[in-house]
Motif scaffolding. Structure first.
Motif, PDB file in Angstrom:
ATOM      1  N   MET A 145       0.845  -1.114   0.033  1.00 53.92           N
ATOM      2  CA  MET A 145       0.069  -0.089   0.071  1.00 53.92           C
ATOM      3  C   MET A 145       0.821   1.260  -0.007  1.00 53.92           C
ATOM      4  O   MET A 145       0.625   2.420  -0.697  1.00 53.92           O
ATOM      5  CB  MET A 145      -0.737  -0.117   1.332  1.00 53.92           C
ATOM      6  CG  MET A 145      -2.138   0.952   1.122  1.00 53.92           C
ATOM      7  SD  MET A 145      -2.916   0.609   2.622  1.00 53.92           S
ATOM      8  CE  MET A 145      -1.888   1.263   3.932  1.00 53.92           C
ATOM      9  N   LEU A 146       2.220   1.316   0.689  1.00 56.16           N
ATOM     10  CA  LEU A 146       2.837   2.299   0.650  1.00 56.16           C
ATOM     11  C   LEU A 146       4.007   2.603  -0.152  1.00 56.16           C
ATOM     12  O   LEU A 146       4.301   3.702  -0.472  1.00 56.16           O
ATOM     13  CB  LEU A 146       3.780   2.310   2.286  1.00 56.16           C
ATOM     14  CG  LEU A 146       3.017   2.535   3.489  1.00 56.16           C
ATOM     15  CD1 LEU A 146       3.769   2.179   4.573  1.00 56.16           C
ATOM     16  CD2 LEU A 146       2.225   3.906   3.526  1.00 56.16           C
ATOM     17  N   SER A 147       4.301   1.369  -0.845  1.00 52.43           N
ATOM     18  CA  SER A 147       5.345   1.562  -2.034  1.00 52.43           C
ATOM     19  C   SER A 147       4.969   1.539  -3.393  1.00 52.43           C
ATOM     20  O   SER A 147       3.827   0.970  -3.641  1.00 52.43           O
ATOM     21  CB  SER A 147       6.222   0.294  -1.486  1.00 52.43           C
ATOM     22  OG  SER A 147       7.132   0.312  -2.642  1.00 52.43           O
ATOM     23  N   GLU A 148       5.668   2.317  -3.997  1.00 51.28           N
ATOM     24  CA  GLU A 148       5.504   2.326  -5.579  1.00 51.28           C
ATOM     25  C   GLU A 148       5.991   1.075  -6.180  1.00 51.28           C
ATOM     26  O   GLU A 148       5.296   0.622  -7.269  1.00 51.28           O
ATOM     27  CB  GLU A 148       6.219   3.541  -6.075  1.00 51.28           C
ATOM     28  CG  GLU A 148       5.731   4.688  -5.850  1.00 51.28           C
ATOM     29  CD  GLU A 148       6.162   5.411  -4.252  1.00 51.28           C
ATOM     30  OE1 GLU A 148       7.213   4.781  -3.835  1.00 51.28           O
ATOM     31  OE2 GLU A 148       5.911   6.078  -3.996  1.00 51.28           O
ATOM     32  N   THR A 149       6.816   0.278  -5.531  1.00 54.32           N
ATOM     33  CA  THR A 149       7.272  -1.109  -6.194  1.00 54.32           C
ATOM     34  C   THR A 149       6.738  -2.162  -5.230  1.00 54.32           C
ATOM     35  O   THR A 149       6.599  -2.238  -4.233  1.00 54.32           O
ATOM     36  CB  THR A 149       8.844  -1.139  -5.719  1.00 54.32           C
ATOM     37  OG1 THR A 149       9.479  -0.191  -6.425  1.00 54.32           O
ATOM     38  CG2 THR A 149       9.476  -2.205  -6.273  1.00 54.32           C
ATOM     39  N   LYS A 150       5.889  -2.622  -6.086  1.00 49.93           N
ATOM     40  CA  LYS A 150       4.992  -3.921  -5.588  1.00 49.93           C
ATOM     41  C   LYS A 150       5.761  -5.288  -5.319  1.00 49.93           C
ATOM     42  O   LYS A 150       6.821  -5.640  -5.994  1.00 49.93           O
ATOM     43  CB  LYS A 150       3.917  -4.335  -6.487  1.00 49.93           C
ATOM     44  CG  LYS A 150       2.860  -2.992  -6.776  1.00 49.93           C
ATOM     45  CD  LYS A 150       1.988  -2.490  -5.369  1.00 49.93           C
ATOM     46  CE  LYS A 150       1.349  -1.273  -5.699  1.00 49.93           C
ATOM     47  NZ  LYS A 150       1.545  -0.244  -4.548  1.00 49.93           N
ATOM     48  N   ILE A 151       5.803  -5.732  -4.035  1.00 46.93           N
ATOM     49  CA  ILE A 151       6.216  -7.012  -3.761  1.00 46.93           C
ATOM     50  C   ILE A 151       5.421  -8.035  -3.408  1.00 46.93           C
ATOM     51  O   ILE A 151       4.983  -7.823  -2.279  1.00 46.93           O
ATOM     52  CB  ILE A 151       7.236  -6.571  -2.536  1.00 46.93           C
ATOM     53  CG1 ILE A 151       8.367  -5.545  -2.884  1.00 46.93           C
ATOM     54  CG2 ILE A 151       8.397  -7.951  -2.247  1.00 46.93           C
ATOM     55  CD1 ILE A 151       9.249  -5.130  -1.760  1.00 46.93           C
ATOM     56  N   PRO A 152       5.394  -9.136  -4.162  1.00 43.74           N
ATOM     57  CA  PRO A 152       4.609 -10.101  -3.857  1.00 43.74           C
ATOM     58  C   PRO A 152       4.744 -10.805  -2.641  1.00 43.74           C
ATOM     59  O   PRO A 152       6.085 -11.194  -2.246  1.00 43.74           O
ATOM     60  CB  PRO A 152       4.374 -10.961  -4.956  1.00 43.74           C
ATOM     61  CG  PRO A 152       5.820 -10.719  -5.801  1.00 43.74           C
ATOM     62  CD  PRO A 152       6.215  -9.244  -5.410  1.00 43.74           C
ATOM     63  N   ALA A 153       3.738 -11.187  -1.777  1.00 45.59           N
ATOM     64  CA  ALA A 153       3.847 -12.148  -0.673  1.00 45.59           C
ATOM     65  C   ALA A 153       4.264 -13.631  -1.246  1.00 45.59           C
ATOM     66  O   ALA A 153       3.960 -13.940  -2.446  1.00 45.59           O
ATOM     67  CB  ALA A 153       2.600 -12.038   0.114  1.00 45.59           C
ATOM     68  N   SER A 154       4.603 -14.477  -0.439  1.00 45.43           N
ATOM     69  CA  SER A 154       5.144 -15.811  -0.557  1.00 45.43           C
ATOM     70  C   SER A 154       5.984 -16.110  -1.549  1.00 45.43           C
ATOM     71  O   SER A 154       5.830 -16.788  -2.408  1.00 45.43           O
ATOM     72  CB  SER A 154       3.743 -16.774  -0.875  1.00 45.43           C
ATOM     73  OG  SER A 154       2.583 -16.265  -0.470  1.00 45.43           O
ATOM     74  N   MET A 155       6.951 -15.278  -1.814  1.00 43.82           N
ATOM     75  CA  MET A 155       7.929 -15.272  -2.868  1.00 43.82           C
ATOM     76  C   MET A 155       9.208 -15.356  -2.257  1.00 43.82           C
ATOM     77  O   MET A 155       9.644 -14.256  -1.852  1.00 43.82           O
ATOM     78  CB  MET A 155       7.980 -14.227  -4.022  1.00 43.82           C
ATOM     79  CG  MET A 155       6.626 -14.258  -4.725  1.00 43.82           C
ATOM     80  SD  MET A 155       7.010 -15.242  -6.254  1.00 43.82           S
ATOM     81  CE  MET A 155       5.467 -14.996  -7.072  1.00 43.82           C
ATOM     82  N   PRO A 156       9.589 -16.548  -2.005  1.00 46.53           N
ATOM     83  CA  PRO A 156      10.968 -16.709  -0.872  1.00 46.53           C
ATOM     84  C   PRO A 156      12.044 -16.306  -1.899  1.00 46.53           C
ATOM     85  O   PRO A 156      12.269 -16.103  -3.096  1.00 46.53           O
ATOM     86  CB  PRO A 156      10.782 -18.031  -0.396  1.00 46.53           C
ATOM     87  CG  PRO A 156      10.131 -18.585  -1.686  1.00 46.53           C
ATOM     88  CD  PRO A 156       9.006 -17.810  -2.104  1.00 46.53           C
TER      89      PRO A 156
END
Ligand code: UDP
Ligand code: MG
Length: 319
Positions: A145-156
């Protein structure tokens, strides 16, 4: 023949090294058309991790060692591994067998078929509690929500990256780094494959991330990829100001128009408390960023390491 580097970061993993190597060796035999190097990054372990890895190197020349001179943390350990890796692609993995080597042939195949980045997606993690999963989910929600770069969850951090993107990643020089964030930043829209897997329990030893370390990582990740919290400080200040203004207006109306003397201390305490809180939050957020700037402008080397190859002739120091 093309070569793939397998970068394994290990901090106090003496109980896992031999078992991991055995699994790796078994899986790598299934990929006959590719050469491998297995690059162990010893992140300043205090146990027998380094001795275990050196033992492996005596019988297998594919084993290379990057020995960090003290504990620099997982993200820097992966960076050091990436710097020394010579392969046409690099596979990153943990040392505790939570990233099962059995998926490696599949990852290499996807790369040979044209994928430039092969990610893994944890569909379940048998080792973690419901509470941990809830915290992790909430963290990624806030971060994205805060970041412009989206980081997917569950991606180790279990992934294969083609040399082209490894070289891109080497261009990022920040001290404070979150690999999965950097990777999201460079992520192309095509030539990416995702492989689902279930993360098993740790083979031996305990996790290196306690609650405080995880919280630090969470705050760092947010400040690295977003300046939106600074806007939040401004909004908080504005909202606090507006509330205090309303309160002042109320006092004026009560006192001078409706001629009702209001109890003074209550309003003062409320107003001072509110303003104080807003200022502290704002200062805190600004402080977080100034702290980061302070650390980054020094441009210190990221790590100090020895590189050890099988014959030990190539042992050299690098900042
Ligand atoms: N690790 C590292 N340096 C550190 C902490 C961890 O190299 O300062 C390594 C660790 O040995 C493991 C990987 O990073 O191979 C992931 O750590 P861990 O398994 O403790 O994390 P979890 O899987 O519990 O999130
Ligand atoms: Mg683990």
């Amino acid at each position: 023949m093309k070569k793939v580097s397998i970068v394994v970061s290990a901090y106090n993993e003496e109980g896992n090294i031999a078992a991991l190597y055995k699994e790796l060796d078994k899986e790598l035999k299934k990929v006959s058309d590719t050469a491998f190097e297995i690059l162990f990054v010893d992140d300043g372990s205090k146990d027998k991790t380094l001795a275990e890895v050196k033992k492996l190197q005596k019988k297998d020349k594919r084993v290379k060692i990057v020995q960090l001179k003290r504990n620099f943390g997982h993200e820097i350990a992966m960076t050091a591994g990436m710097d020394y890796a010579k392969g046409d692609a690099v596979i990153f993995m943990d040392a505790d067998l939570q990233h099962p080597p059995v998926y490696i042939p599949q990852m290499v195949k996807a790369w040979q078929n044209g994928s430039e980045i092969v990610l893994t997606k944890r569909v379940d993690n048998v080792a973690t509690s419901g509470f941990y999963k809830f915290c992790a989910k909430s963290f990624y929600w806030i971060l994205n929500m805060l970041s412009e770069t989206k980081i997917p969850a569950s991606m180790p951090d279990f992934r294969l990256i083609d040399r082209k993107y490894v070289d891109f990643l080497k261009g990022f020089n920040e001290q404070d780094r979150l690999f999965r964030g950097l990777l999201s930043w460079i992520m192309p829209n095509d030539k990416v494959t995702v492989i689902d897997f279930v993360a098993p329990e740790r083979f031996s030893g305990k996790t290196k991330y306690n609650f405080i370390k995880s919280l630090q990582l969470a705050i760092n990740s947010i400040t690295q990829f977003s300046v939106r919290p600074l806007h939040l400080a401004t909004y908080l200040g504005l909202a606090g100001g507006a509330l205090s203004g309303l309160l002042a207006l109320y006092v004026v109306v009560e006192r001078y128009i409706r001629h009702n003397p209001t109890p003074g201390y209550a309003t003062i305490v409320a107003a001072v408390g509110l303003i104080g809180a807003v200022q502290l939050v704002t200062l805190g957020i600004i402080g977080e960023y100034i702290g980061k700037i302070h650390m980054e402008v020094k441009k210190r080397p990221l790590y100090l390491a020895d590189y050890i190859e099988a014959d030990d002739k190539n042992k050299k120091e690098k900042k």
